[in-house]
Scaffold this motif. Sequence first.
Motif, short mmCIF file in Angstrom:
data_model
loop_
_atom_site.label_atom_id
_atom_site.label_comp_id
_atom_site.label_asym_id
_atom_site.label_seq_id
_atom_site.Cartn_x
_atom_site.Cartn_y
_atom_site.Cartn_z
N THR A 111 0.09 4.72 3.30
CA THR A 111 -1.34 5.00 3.14
C THR A 111 -2.18 4.11 4.05
O THR A 111 -3.28 4.49 4.44
CB THR A 111 -1.77 4.79 1.67
N CYS A 118 -2.23 5.74 7.42
CA CYS A 118 -3.07 6.93 7.25
C CYS A 118 -4.55 6.56 7.29
O CYS A 118 -5.35 7.18 8.01
CB CYS A 118 -2.72 7.61 5.92
N THR A 163 5.36 7.88 1.98
CA THR A 163 4.67 6.94 1.08
C THR A 163 5.54 6.62 -0.12
O THR A 163 6.50 7.33 -0.41
CB THR A 163 3.31 7.56 0.66
N LEU A 211 -4.74 5.11 -4.34
CA LEU A 211 -3.63 5.65 -3.55
C LEU A 211 -3.16 6.99 -4.12
O LEU A 211 -2.76 7.88 -3.37
CB LEU A 211 -2.49 4.63 -3.48
N LEU A 214 -5.56 9.39 -2.71
CA LEU A 214 -5.29 9.70 -1.30
C LEU A 214 -4.18 10.74 -1.16
O LEU A 214 -4.34 11.73 -0.43
CB LEU A 214 -4.93 8.41 -0.54
#
Length: 341
Positions: free
Chosen positions: A254, A257, A295, A304, A307
């Motif tokens: 993440t 990202c 992930t 998270l 996300l």
Amino acid sequence: MSLHDFYYDLPQELIAQDPLEDRSSSRLLVLDRETGNTEHHIFREIINYLNPGDCLVVNNTKVIPARLIGNKVGTDAKIEVLLLKRNADDVWETLVKPGKKAKPGTKISFGDGLLVGEVVDVVEDGNRMIKFTYDGIFEEILDQLGQMPLPPYITHQLKDKNRYQTVYAKHDGSAAAPTAGLHFTPELLQAIKDKGVNIAHVTLHVGLGTFRPVKVENIKEHHMHSEFYMVEEDQAKLINETKTKGGRIIAVGTTSCRTLESATGEDGILKAGSGWTEIFIYPGYQFKLIDCLITNFHLPESTLMMLVSALAGRDKIMAAYKEAVEMKYRFFSFGDAMFIK
């Protein structure tokens, strides 16, 4: 969208307490974000899902041994300090336990005076600004006195500091590891390169803000803490060329990202440079650059979880997590991985 939409039930025994002997032997749940179909593999088999011409983007930040145990000068009371963010002139933003013993003016001695910190200010959330004095090189002293800042849900002692670092960690500055990268070995990365997959590096120094619990029921009211990121010119070029040629951008973690999405313009082109990001990605977000994500499994009701739900859809993520719990996957930092394709 409310906080409870991102809750799932996790048995305590599924929280991984120790890293596996072989990094790449963890399990891998592959989730197709179009269909919601899942497959189950061993992590090293990720290579079968990567195509020549794709670009794997990793975060090469390095975790610093940011947890310091010291004594209050004058009373000898034990004080724990967690380094969060470095400012100018040896001043750090820190998290101090117990905070009530650390009023401005308080001095804390670490390693019998090898390092001394003075609380100079109290900032938002009760964090303390501490100015450090020492003889020698700060990083060397920190390496000698500091401990790895493992998350609170890991109760076991870490035998080898390097197991909370990725094999490609390079730039000091994180208070937590970009854990999706922990599954890669040098051998696996070489095999991926040999297949014709590009590997690009970005840097995002992970702060604890990423893991701060969301305390508002309406998630849009949550405010992310800022984290420092850096994208080098040659890496931006490699990533942009991959996209132009029709290859996929696969973010490892993440943090990679969030770096890519922060540094990409509305035109879908990644800009080189550095800065601070407070990007908060939750369902409804339109991704500008990334196509896939590797992930770990995240805490219930965390940013998270939001996300990954933004990328794959909340219902598909919740169904995949339910399956992972039923199949006794290992969760969180030292746990298993997921590939959202």
